[in-house]
Design an enzyme around this catalytic site. Structure first.
Site, PDB file in Angstrom:
ATOM      1  N   GLU A   4       0.919  -1.167   0.037  1.00 47.54           N
ATOM      2  CA  GLU A   4       0.113  -0.153  -0.047  1.00 47.54           C
ATOM      3  C   GLU A   4       0.905   1.063   0.041  1.00 47.54           C
ATOM      4  O   GLU A   4       0.391   2.271  -0.583  1.00 47.54           O
ATOM      5  CB  GLU A   4      -1.031  -0.132   1.110  1.00 47.54           C
TER       6      GLU A   4
ATOM      7  N   HIS B 132     -11.817  -4.571   8.456  1.00 50.74           N
ATOM      8  CA  HIS B 132     -12.124  -4.354   7.136  1.00 50.74           C
ATOM      9  C   HIS B 132     -13.518  -3.607   7.136  1.00 50.74           C
ATOM     10  O   HIS B 132     -14.325  -3.842   6.122  1.00 50.74           O
ATOM     11  CB  HIS B 132     -12.525  -5.849   6.484  1.00 50.74           C
TER      12      HIS B 132
END
Lengths: 325, 323
Positions: B60, B129
């Site tokens: 990321e 999440h």
């Protein structure tokens, strides 16, 4: 400049550029002592062969992502010492209008994508520049300078992996000055070699005597050739040494004055090159003297410009947050 | 008008902008051949090929940083971070690099970068999440934060974001992808920084964004049956914030309820409440209410995660308490 065709003038230009970097850094240190610099600065004295040697084998439209210790890289890429000093002194005519300072100084017109205040912050940026080169199909390259400390940042590994899988024209140029801030690499670097980490990514990892400007040129030159021909990234580890602390004012309890003096006496990149040029009859004592005088004048003029330059206005702080707000 | 899902609207926006401008490209985890874990880039790899739609390693920091680097030298990347939760991994690049480059270089650097991501509670995606982390991003000057609630807004705002020369965090919601709505014909844009009144009313102003717009509209229709006319203001973008629309509505109704899925403490609702007090204190007939997520990680089991986030009943209950 091409290694094979390195003539007398090229040699002298390299020498003069190294003198300019050192004079700039010494002057910056003086200005800091005089409390004329608002923030903190990191000087690259002792590392001139790496910055000047590396930037001498790339083209004006190639990209360079730099570090917190970036003055030398920026000068070597062709920046104007006047506007650099103006920025470091926080003046409105500085490269970043006084908003960046030493750690964020940049000149996008030179492809100099900025110093960076975060250790290892420049790796992904250089990968992105390399990605754009690949997508635009030009024959540019991107260099990212980094210190030995940054080799322990996650960005190093993410960026290397990405550059390697996509064969991007990015060269990871380490300036291993042996200390990550105040921590010795003998303590902090697993495996002992930064160039050695290249093998994990299937790319070349070269080691150069980073105090020898011609060796830096030769080794970085190999990586440049590889990058330009589309074969992908490389690591070049220039082994060098910094004479000053991590930052100006660093008490440097982590090393002895004898260690620093040893490097100055035996491996100073400017002294080593000067002897070589004189031995080869490329440089005379009087020419060297004149060159030092010229460089001192450039620095003096630049500091004069910067000191006379206007401070930014308070309302300027509200500008440049967004484009077309 | 055509009817389209939010997911299809995102894809159509990307397709149109990539067709219009060859400098636009997509990068991210699984965005290529797979079309994204939420299928929000489906079909684009087939149309534009692997040089303009490509998968990245699970990196990321490098995804955001490389997109930044490409933006700095003239391209217009759309980088996907699969879950907003993972922007935490990339936060140095987002907060210290992307958001600040234009400013700290004195305006030299231009960063036309869109970071697409999605957040919110879905069906048992649990604590790592399911978060709503927009307040992290609104707290960083230099980032625009866009959170559309409808397919039409998603398409128009994504197109505008791609054409904007500033870095943008574009946060979708995992439960919105399947929702459907009308889409205008042709090449339309929705301006960044302009709220939309999704339902008019005179009794109370509900200020909200993203999926909570749907919950608030449902609450408003429950209230309508009871004779309470709630106005629902969909902010659509949090930075820049359309304060004028908020204040105009609150002055009209005299009551403000702020609804967001993100946990309450330090949430963006607190900012809005403070702004209302600063700008319209004398017009308030009741205390401002914040209906927000409870300050816990999002749990896994359905009875648990349902308990910690707002829903239409909770919103309607809060409004009743004000009247």
């Amino acid at each position: 400049m091409n290694q094979a065709k390195l003539g007398k003038t090229d040699m002298l230009n390299l020498f003069k550029k190294m003198l300019l970097v050192r004079a700039f850094e010494e002057k910056a240190g003086e200005l800091f002592q005089q409390n004329l610099i608002p923030g903190f600065i990191h000087l690259s004295i002792g590392q001139e062969a790496s910055s000047v040697g590396t930037c001498s084998v790339i083209r004006p439209n190639d990209y360079v992502a730099s570090t917190h210790r970036g003055h030398g890289h920026m000068i070597a890429k062709g920046a104007d010492p006047k506007r650099m000093f103006a920025e470091i002194l926080g003046k409105s005519t500085g490269y970043c209008k006084g908003k960046g300072g030493s750690m964020h100084i940049a000149d996008f017109s030179l492809g100099f994508l900025g110093a960076n205040g975060v250790v290892g912050g420049g790796f992904p940026i250089a990968v992105g520049a390399g990605l754009s080169i690949k997508l635009r199909r030009t024959d540019q390259i991107a260099i990212v300078f980094f210190g030995d400390g940054a080799a322990n940042r996650g960005t190093f590994h993410e960026a290397l992996n990405m550059a390697a899988i996509w064969k991007l024209p990015v060269i990871f140029v380490c300036e291993n000055n042996q200390y990550a801030s105040t921590t010795s690499i003998s303590y902090s670097l697993a495996g002992g070699s930064i160039a050695g980490r290249a093998c994990a990514y299937g790319i070349p990892g070269y080691t150069a005597n980073g105090n020898d400007v011609l060796e830096v040129r030769e080794i970085v030159g190999r990586a440049v050739l590889r990058a330009r021909s589309g074969e992908g990234p490389s690591i070049v580890e220039n082994k060098t040494y910094r004479y000053r602390g991590h930052f100006e004012g660093d008490p440097q309890k982590y090393r002895s004055p004898q260690e620093i003096d040893g490097f100055k006496k035996e491996q100073d990149p400017i002294a080593v090159f000067e002897i070589r040029l004189k031995t080869a009859k490329v440089l005379t004592d009087s020419a060297a003297k004149k060159m030092r005088k010229d460089v001192a004048q450039i620095i003096e003029d630049a500091v004069h410009y910067a000191r006379e330059a206007p401070l930014p206005q308070p309302e300027d702080a509200m500008e440049d947050l967004f484009v077309n707000p | 008008m055509r009817v389209m899902s939010y997911r299809e609207a995102v894809i159509e926006a990307l397709r149109e902008e990539m067709t219009r401008d060859g400098n636009v490209f997509l990068m991210g985890e699984d965005v290529g051949r797979m079309g994204g874990v939420f299928q929000a880039t489906a079909g684009l790899w087939e149309t534009f090929g692997p040089s303009r739609v490509f998968d990245t390693p699970i990196s990321e920091v490098a995804i955001v940083g490389a997109a930044l680097g490409a933006a700095l030298v003239g391209l217009r990347p759309v980088a996907e971070i699969m879950f907003v939760d993972f922007t935490g991994v990339a936060m140095d690049q987002i907060a210290n690099q992307v958001a600040k480059f234009h400013f700290m270089t004195g305006g030299q650097a231009i960063v036309p970068l869109v970071i697409r991501t999605q957040g919110g509670v879905g069906f048992g995606d649990a604590a790592q999440h399911s978060q709503s982390l927009e307040a992290w991003h609104t707290h960083i000057p230099g980032l625009k934060v866009v959170m559309p609630s409808t397919p039409s807004d998603a398409k128009g705002l994504l197109k505008t974001s791609i054409r904007d020369d500033n870095p943008i965090i574009f946060i979708e919601h995992k439960l919105l992808y399947q929702t459907e709505g009308p889409i205008p014909e042709g090449d339309y844009l929705v301006p960044i920084g302009k709220a939309d009144i999704k339902k008019e009313g005179k009794d109370v102003t509900i200020i909200t964004w993203s999926k909570m717009v749907l919950d608030s509209l449902e609450a408003a229709s429950l209230l309508e049956e009871e004779g309470i006319h709630a106005e629902v203001v969909d902010l659509r973008t949090l930075n820049p914030l359309d304060l004028d629309t908020i204040i105009f509505s609150v002055k009209k109704t005299g009551r403000a309820v702020i609804v967001h899925e993100a946990c309450k403490t330090g949430g963006f609702g607190a900012e809005i409440a403070a702004l209302i007090v600063e700008k319209a204190f004398d017009y308030l007939d009741a205390p401002i209410q914040r209906i927000a997520g409870i300050d816990t990680p999002i749990p896994y089991a359905a009875p648990l995660y349902r308990a910690v986030i707002p829903n239409p009943d909770k919103i309607a209950q809060a409004v009743r308490g004000l009247l």
